[in-house]
Enzyme design. Sequence first.
Site, mmCIF file in Angstrom:
data_model
loop_
_atom_site.group_PDB
_atom_site.id
_atom_site.type_symbol
_atom_site.label_atom_id
_atom_site.label_comp_id
_atom_site.label_asym_id
_atom_site.label_seq_id
_atom_site.Cartn_x
_atom_site.Cartn_y
_atom_site.Cartn_z
ATOM 1 N N ASP A 209 1.115 -1.147 0.033
ATOM 2 C CA ASP A 209 0.028 -0.067 0.070
ATOM 3 C C ASP A 209 0.779 1.285 0.019
ATOM 4 O OD1 ASP A 209 -2.688 1.359 0.488
ATOM 5 O OD2 ASP A 209 -1.519 1.978 2.147
ATOM 6 N N GLU A 251 13.563 -15.736 -1.659
ATOM 7 C CA GLU A 251 13.846 -16.975 -0.790
ATOM 8 C C GLU A 251 12.687 -17.764 -0.588
ATOM 9 O OE1 GLU A 251 15.098 -16.262 3.452
ATOM 10 O OE2 GLU A 251 16.109 -14.570 3.054
#
Length: 534
Positions: A209, A251
């Site tokens: 956001d 990851e």
Amino acid sequence: MAAPLPNRNADWWRDAVIYQVYPRSFADGDGDGTGDLAGVRGRLSYLAELGVDAVWFTPWYLSPLVDGGYDVADYRTIDPAFGTLGEAEKLIAEARELGIRTIVDIVPNHVSDQHAWFKAALAAGPGSPERELFHFRPGRGERGELPPNDWPSQFSGTTWTRVPDGEWYLHLFTPEQPDLNWDHPAVRKEHEDILRFWFERGVAGVRIDSAALLVKHPELPDYVEGVDPAPFIDQDALHDVYRAWRAIADEYGGVFVGEVWLPDAERFARYLRPDELHTAFNFNFLTCPWEADRLRRSVDDTLAEHAPVGAPATWVLCNHDVTRTVTRYGRADTGFDFAAKRFGTPTDLGLGTRRARAAALLSLALPGSVYLYQGEELGLPEADIPLDRIQDPMHSRSGGVDPGRDGCRVPLPWEADAPSYGFGAEAEPWLPQPADWARFAVDRQRTDPDSMLLLYREALRLRRTEPGFGDGPFTWLDTQDEVLAFRRAEGLVCVVNLSRDPVALPPHERILLASGPLTDDGALPADTAAWLRA
């Protein structure tokens, strides 16, 4: 760490159709009038039948809900109105079993004034380490009675609030949403830990956001109109934040989509470099009027912005902040501007619906990914909310001039003849539903071959099964004025008629789908789109 979804490309996000769920208004599982995670779990089969690849949830965290959940008190706790963390984990897992990924919403620019950090900062007083996590400053003027600077608010009104000890704190949104100090290492570490927390629970991605607002100019200077970038947006140091985030996402095989409102194409593209965000929302297209030349320019500009960094474009017609598509496209001004929203703007819903159907095929045929806001597939119009029921702070902070965003956040109609149209049980929904919404209910549209719902279902089915859609080549075709036509791979052609008269279709082998019936002689009517196989 959750296992990856089977049989899916690691680059799924480059051409995905992602459905936006506003949890408070999607479905009410416990019958209290507020949508919740149980309600979403009960409707997952609907999303699977619709054919979406992922679901983006607007904030479901613990929050006072001053700004619809974008005032977060705890990022690791589900708000009790929506359910529990255990239910969120079940929802993520159950969606995965149906082949639907989950994207969560992170709000890094600010927290709620009920967040533990901010409450500690207020209690600790001036000069304390706790206040260094935010932007506390002494005021200007002889007695510190003036705000520290003159920055404009994202929601109208002031951006500084004075506390009893005389200091002021910064909030680009409401006073209940204090901005964090992203120059502080603890703020950065906390958000990196939050990302790991949700990736560990199996989410596939994160929507960020207000992604360009986090870092502020260290001196907090006054705002000077026309100077770009402003001291509260698009600061160069922000890219270091997203490089660190990208390493974490990599990851877990996760992806980011940023809410980035920037007029400068080159600066916008920086956020999409290979070591930063994967994608960003395309607000140029979302706010564009229903005009052929403007839409064509928007498409060209969007593709040009993304090309240098190899990122896919995103296409969206509506979200939880803007006027619903069928209402906007039925107005004299078919664009969107927050500053121009007013009560009582006339609209022709029949015209708007025809255009929204055509726009659906347009957006789904463009190269890249697509975001679909809940209820758009039902053709829902903007709802008029009684003044005493409006909750959005944009309304109150505008002095009552702006009608706010609640009109696009009204609970969905599922069953035409059920209480609250099947949204919940007997309890009144948190926002009132219009009296004539039975005609938009899912159960009625499922059996209507001409419904918006079945148009979207068929369009998404074709997008999954027919070659040429998604990310890939794109070429404009020569057409008459007010007509858009372009070719994708494998002879796929999209034609959109924005003129007032029917137009002949280009040579083709078959029609895959049209947003409305063709004329008796096979021409494409005004405000209609078609997918062709040439």
